[in-house]
Design a protein around this motif. Structure first.
Motif, mmCIF file in Angstrom:
data_model
loop_
_atom_site.group_PDB
_atom_site.id
_atom_site.type_symbol
_atom_site.label_atom_id
_atom_site.label_comp_id
_atom_site.label_asym_id
_atom_site.label_seq_id
_atom_site.Cartn_x
_atom_site.Cartn_y
_atom_site.Cartn_z
ATOM 1 N N ALA A 149 0.769 -1.218 0.136
ATOM 2 C CA ALA A 149 -0.011 -0.043 0.028
ATOM 3 C C ALA A 149 0.887 1.238 0.090
ATOM 4 O O ALA A 149 0.426 2.387 -0.740
ATOM 5 C CB ALA A 149 -0.841 -0.066 1.266
ATOM 6 N N ASN B 92 1.310 4.200 -2.877
ATOM 7 C CA ASN B 92 0.961 5.627 -2.574
ATOM 8 C C ASN B 92 2.121 6.400 -2.875
ATOM 9 O O ASN B 92 1.896 7.326 -3.447
ATOM 10 C CB ASN B 92 0.604 5.613 -0.833
ATOM 11 N N LYS C 298 -8.921 -0.172 6.200
ATOM 12 C CA LYS C 298 -8.957 -0.472 4.907
ATOM 13 C C LYS C 298 -9.870 0.393 4.206
ATOM 14 O O LYS C 298 -9.723 0.830 3.124
ATOM 15 C CB LYS C 298 -9.651 -1.818 4.898
ATOM 16 N N THR D 84 -7.382 3.331 3.489
ATOM 17 C CA THR D 84 -6.454 3.172 2.514
ATOM 18 C C THR D 84 -7.002 3.041 1.222
ATOM 19 O O THR D 84 -6.495 3.552 0.037
ATOM 20 C CB THR D 84 -5.768 1.837 2.806
ATOM 21 N N THR D 85 -8.153 2.423 0.970
ATOM 22 C CA THR D 85 -8.761 2.426 -0.269
ATOM 23 C C THR D 85 -9.058 3.684 -0.944
ATOM 24 O O THR D 85 -8.906 3.937 -1.916
ATOM 25 C CB THR D 85 -10.051 1.653 -0.244
ATOM 26 N N LEU E 22 -5.879 5.619 -2.318
ATOM 27 C CA LEU E 22 -5.469 4.946 -3.255
ATOM 28 C C LEU E 22 -6.379 4.819 -4.614
ATOM 29 O O LEU E 22 -5.986 5.412 -5.715
ATOM 30 C CB LEU E 22 -4.986 3.459 -3.240
ATOM 31 N N ILE F 135 -4.108 8.237 3.765
ATOM 32 C CA ILE F 135 -3.144 7.100 3.786
ATOM 33 C C ILE F 135 -2.614 7.183 5.294
ATOM 34 O O ILE F 135 -2.170 6.273 5.858
ATOM 35 C CB ILE F 135 -2.139 7.193 2.778
ATOM 36 N N SER G 66 -2.844 2.771 6.164
ATOM 37 C CA SER G 66 -1.907 1.743 6.273
ATOM 38 C C SER G 66 -0.697 2.321 7.102
ATOM 39 O O SER G 66 0.033 1.469 7.804
ATOM 40 C CB SER G 66 -1.218 1.555 4.861
ATOM 41 N N TYR H 282 -1.483 2.541 -8.085
ATOM 42 C CA TYR H 282 -2.512 2.706 -7.068
ATOM 43 C C TYR H 282 -3.384 1.659 -6.886
ATOM 44 O O TYR H 282 -3.692 1.415 -5.562
ATOM 45 C CB TYR H 282 -3.271 4.020 -7.387
ATOM 46 N N GLY I 120 -2.193 -1.647 -5.465
ATOM 47 C CA GLY I 120 -1.885 -1.520 -3.965
ATOM 48 C C GLY I 120 -3.369 -1.567 -3.232
ATOM 49 O O GLY I 120 -3.365 -2.066 -1.771
ATOM 50 N N ALA I 121 -4.100 -0.742 -3.585
ATOM 51 C CA ALA I 121 -5.433 -0.989 -2.874
ATOM 52 C C ALA I 121 -6.073 -2.353 -2.719
ATOM 53 O O ALA I 121 -6.738 -2.618 -1.663
ATOM 54 C CB ALA I 121 -6.618 0.162 -3.561
ATOM 55 N N TYR J 63 -3.911 -4.623 -0.461
ATOM 56 C CA TYR J 63 -4.221 -4.150 1.219
ATOM 57 C C TYR J 63 -5.634 -4.716 1.854
ATOM 58 O O TYR J 63 -5.677 -5.112 2.895
ATOM 59 C CB TYR J 63 -4.025 -2.736 1.165
#
Length: 487
Positions: free
Chosen positions: A284, A288, A352, A355-356, A359, A393, A397, A455, A458-459, A462
């Motif tokens: 993640a 980012n 989560k 983080t979503t 990204l 972010i 994460s 991006y 990574g989402a 994670y």
């Protein structure tokens, strides 16, 4: 069944009205990261004035899809055009070589901070990087190779900054305040960028690009002085903290357990490197950073060479997204801790979600920014949304590291930050190679699509692999008791 004891997170009582020691640490951490990013991003604006762009502008004039001039030509006259004849590949190297040194010192810096204290490690490193910044103009005039070498060394010293601050919160942050405290110091990154870029543009126009490095280096030295005066490694070492705050922090974190002076702590390296939760955080953070560093290094160039703003306007407009990012970073930390305290959703769920958002939304609007063409208003708006949501972010994460390994937060962050900062030198060089032949909107579309893809990958990873459960290897120090030696 073990009885779960919940520390009185919200019942701290302190006499009078004063600024708590942990908030002083957060403010100094904010100011420190502000200076880290001022020293890191000053080159992104300065390079526009440093490089001889006459040839690039002539080539750009042959491109039918280059936007109308909005004052960029004012920068490229004989009196103000840069003296360094660096091609796009060399510029990509210059902008990215900082990270060759940066990734080397993350883990050693975090490890050293656990041994001698984060105060000495970060304070000493900032002093050295500030001195390097002050001599950067002389190095640039001396030779390209020396300039690159100093940028690498500069990155080496600054690589300890984030891991040492994350490690500091292992001794200073009550669990239910972690997100806000971490968000405060991390927000210094976006605030440092949004202040440095417009200010650097004005300084370059008025005093010359060399003054950018003198100003930022001087500010770094000033921060170092206050850091050593105000900050202490643990609540127990702080001479001015109230007894109630000291007790509150120690009980919340569980620092009251006495340790045998003959006990040697062994760091669980293997468990860290093989942890799926750590892997999710690394991916993640990598995603980012790829998008972040692409824009951090290249956005002033895009504003100047494609949208055709002059240097001062380019720096100012490029900084607007980072103002919003700073606001969302702080707001995200505040809201996240409220959600956790009220148990509206689980900690892993909010990590989560954050983080979503940090990204997926930037991926969408970064691509859209490229396809609005010469519509500067829409481009700036979409860049602003893209960069702003990256700030969330910090509540996802980034703080998640302290959920899964609070005692090893600095080292785990160092591992994550080492790997996830490969985009620091990869992204600018990829952009440099893509723009080597033509600096066109079509080539920039490719740049933005690559960032968007990273991006989204990574989402997804994670979401599947992320966790907020404190890992078994992180619940206590692995200790080896040594016999006392008598002389």
């Amino acid at each position: 069944m073990n009885k779960v004891v919940t520390p009185p997170y919200s019942k701290e009582e302190t006499p009078g009205c004063y600024l708590k020691a942990r908030y002083v640490l957060a403010i100094m951490g904010f100011a420190g990261i502000f200076n880290v990013y001022a020293l890191r991003t000053n080159l992104s604006v300065a390079i526009v004035a440093m490089v001889n762009t006459t040839k690039q502008i002539k080539n750009a004039e042959n491109q039918s899809n280059i936007c109308p001039d909005r004052g960029a030509s004012l920068v490229y006259n004989a009196a103000t055009n840069g003296v360094f004849d660096w091609d796009p590949v060399q510029q990509g190297l210059v902008l990215g070589c900082y990270y060759y040194g940066y990734i080397v010192s993350n883990v050693p810096g975090a490890w050293l901070a656990r041994r001698i204290g984060f105060k000495k490690v970060w304070g000493g490193a900032m002093f050295c990087s500030s001195i390097i910044t002050l001599v950067t103009p002389a190095a640039a005039y001396a030779s390209f190779e020396l300039f690159v070498a100093l940028r690498v060394l500069h990155g080496f010293f600054q690589g300890v900054s984030f891991p040492t601050m994350h490690g500091a919160w292992g001794s200073w942050a009550p669990p239910m305040e972690r997100t806000l405290l971490v968000s405060i110091h991390i927000s210094g990154a976006s605030f440092g960028t949004c202040v440095t870029w417009p200010l650097a543009g004005l300084i370059a126009d008025g005093l010359g690009w060399e003054a950018i490095f003198y100003y930022t280096g001087g500010c770094g030295l000033l921060w170092t002085m206050f850091w050593f005066l105000l900050i202490h490694d643990t609540p127990n070492q702080h001479p001015r903290i109230s007894e109630k705050e000291r007790k509150f922090i120690n009980e919340s974190i569980g620092l009251n357990k006495p340790k045998d002076k003959n006990t040697r702590v062994r760091t669980p390296w293997k468990s860290m490197f093989t942890s799926l939760s750590v892997f999710a955080i690394i991916v993640a953070q990598f995603a980012n950073n790829w998008g972040t560093y692409t824009l951090l290094a290249m956005l002033p160039t895009y504003m100047s060479s494609i949208l055709k703003f002059n240097l001062a306007a380019s720096g100012s407009l490029s900084s607007l997204p980072y103002i919003l990012k700073w606001i969302l970073t702080l707001l995200g930390g505040y809201i996240t801790d409220i959600v956790r305290k009220r148990r509206l959703v689980s900690t892993v769920a909010i990590r989560k979600i954050n983080t979503t958002l940090a990204l997926a939304i930037p991926a969408l609007f970064l691509v859209l920014a490229g396809y609005v063409g010469c519509n500067a208003t829409a481009a700036v708006a979409f860049f602003s949304i893209s960069v702003a949501f990256v700030g969330v972010i910090a509540s996802g994460s980034s703080t998640n590291i302290l959920d899964i390994a609070p005692k090893y937060g600095g080292i785990v962050f160092g591992i994550s930050n080492t790997i996830s900062n490969f985009p620091g030198f990869l992204a600018p060089q990829v952009v440099g190679f893509l723009l080597q032949d033509t600096n066109s909107l079509e080539q920039w579309h490719t740049v933005f699509w690559i960032s968007a893809a990273v991006y989204l990958v990574g989402a997804v990873i994670y979401l599947v692999c992320g966790s907020a459960v404190e890992q078994s290897w992180a619940k206590g120090d692995i200790e080896e008791t040594e016999p006392a030696v008598s002389y």
